[in-house]
Design a protein around this motif. Structure first.
Motif, PDB file in Angstrom:
ATOM      1  N   GLU A   1       9.454  25.948  41.202  1.00 23.44           N
ATOM      2  CA  GLU A   1      10.715  25.359  40.739  1.00 23.44           C
ATOM      3  C   GLU A   1      11.842  25.618  41.731  1.00 23.44           C
ATOM      4  O   GLU A   1      12.638  24.729  42.027  1.00 23.44           O
ATOM      5  CB  GLU A   1      11.074  25.920  39.361  1.00 23.44           C
ATOM      6  CG  GLU A   1      10.216  25.361  38.242  1.00 23.44           C
ATOM      7  CD  GLU A   1      10.773  25.711  36.880  1.00 23.44           C
ATOM      8  OE1 GLU A   1      11.936  26.167  36.809  1.00 23.44           O
ATOM      9  OE2 GLU A   1      10.052  25.520  35.894  1.00 23.44           O
TER      10      GLU A   1
ATOM     11  N   HIS B   1      18.818  20.911  35.947  1.00 26.25           N
ATOM     12  CA  HIS B   1      17.629  21.759  36.030  1.00 26.25           C
ATOM     13  C   HIS B   1      17.391  22.399  34.670  1.00 26.25           C
ATOM     14  O   HIS B   1      18.310  22.963  34.077  1.00 26.25           O
ATOM     15  CB  HIS B   1      17.847  22.826  37.109  1.00 26.25           C
ATOM     16  CG  HIS B   1      16.713  23.794  37.242  1.00 26.25           C
ATOM     17  ND1 HIS B   1      16.910  25.126  37.508  1.00 26.25           N
ATOM     18  CD2 HIS B   1      15.370  23.619  37.135  1.00 26.25           C
ATOM     19  CE1 HIS B   1      15.732  25.733  37.575  1.00 26.25           C
ATOM     20  NE2 HIS B   1      14.788  24.846  37.338  1.00 26.25           N
TER      21      HIS B   1
ATOM     22  N   ASP C   1      12.135  19.623  33.593  1.00 32.92           N
ATOM     23  CA  ASP C   1      12.325  20.573  34.687  1.00 32.92           C
ATOM     24  C   ASP C   1      13.457  20.140  35.609  1.00 32.92           C
ATOM     25  O   ASP C   1      14.370  20.920  35.901  1.00 32.92           O
ATOM     26  CB  ASP C   1      11.020  20.718  35.482  1.00 32.92           C
ATOM     27  CG  ASP C   1       9.913  21.348  34.650  1.00 32.92           C
ATOM     28  OD1 ASP C   1      10.220  22.079  33.693  1.00 32.92           O
ATOM     29  OD2 ASP C   1       8.737  21.107  34.952  1.00 32.92           O
TER      30      ASP C   1
ATOM     31  N   VAL D   1       7.711  19.899  37.307  1.00 29.90           N
ATOM     32  CA  VAL D   1       7.418  20.811  38.410  1.00 29.90           C
ATOM     33  C   VAL D   1       6.322  21.795  37.987  1.00 29.90           C
ATOM     34  O   VAL D   1       6.438  22.458  36.952  1.00 29.90           O
ATOM     35  CB  VAL D   1       8.677  21.578  38.856  1.00 29.90           C
ATOM     36  CG1 VAL D   1       8.336  22.550  39.987  1.00 29.90           C
ATOM     37  CG2 VAL D   1       9.765  20.611  39.294  1.00 29.90           C
TER      38      VAL D   1
END
Length: 221
Positions: free
Chosen positions: A95, A118, A134, A148
């Protein structure tokens, strides 16, 4: 002369002799029976002692097995926690890499994007829906949802496909926007990439020091 058809007449001496022989036989039989009874008692005692010893051995064996099983359970739990920690750590690394890469260049499918979120989460009691995303890229005409993973699997493709319609219900302000999907990972298991391509999902990888996006097959959701 006595007739051959009649036994000899019993006398006191013969009767006494018979009584003595019977008494002797009875004594011997009683003695033999007592010896057999003693042997049986000793055999029973030995069997009881063997049974007691066997039970004790079984008890010890069961205690050792219980101890071994508890030790194995603890080892397995510790290993699962360690593996879970490794998995979370790997996921955090993936990530971090892709968030930083898109922060440096918010481009996707030939478009520039103005902002990025995010770890977006939203739920609706009225719709009975929950969504977790994500990475999400936005511009004035389109939205990109990026899943992700450190190691992408086929189930991640299926999971991502379900997120598109849910996103537009949870975020109605983007209902008329073009919606794209991307799967970003360091590693892809067998058939995962082909499954994503067949469903119009972009493949996002790390090649050397750079992030590369394969989006020629991209589909609008």
């Amino acid at each position: 002369m006595r007739s051959k058809n009649h036994p000899p007449k019993a006398t006191f001496e013969s009767a006494w002799t018979l009584i003595q022989e019977n008494a002797k036989f009875l004594q011997e039989s009683t003695k033999s029976m007592q010896e057999d009874t003693k042997a049986l008692k000793e055999g029973t005692k030995a069997m009881q002692e063997d049974t007691k010893a066997m039970r004790e051995s079984n008890r010890i064996a069961n205690e050792r097995m219980d101890t071994f099983c508890r030790s194995m359970d603890e080892s397995i739990k510790a290993m699962q926690q360690e593996l879970g920690g490794i998995g979370k750590s790997n996921g955090a690394v993936a990530e971090s890499y892709f968030v930083n890469s898109f922060t440096n260049s918010m481009q996707f499918a030939g478009q520039e994007y103005d902002s990025m979120d995010h770890h977006c989460r939203r739920s609706s009691k009225r719709l009975n829906l929950k969504g977790e995303y994500d990475l999400v890229l936005y511009n004035c005409i389109s939205v990109v949802i990026i899943e992700v993973k450190y190691n992408a699997r086929q189930k991640d493709v299926e999971k991502l496909l379900k997120k598109a319609p849910v996103f537009k219900q949870l975020y109605p302000q983007y209902a008329n926007f073009d919606l794209y999907l991307g799967l970003a990972a360091f590693h892809f298991e067998e058939h995962t990439e082909s499954g994503a391509v067949e469903n119009g999902i972009a493949i996002i990888k790390q090649i050397g020091d750079n992030m590369v996006i394969y989006d020629a097959h991209l589909k609008v959701f």
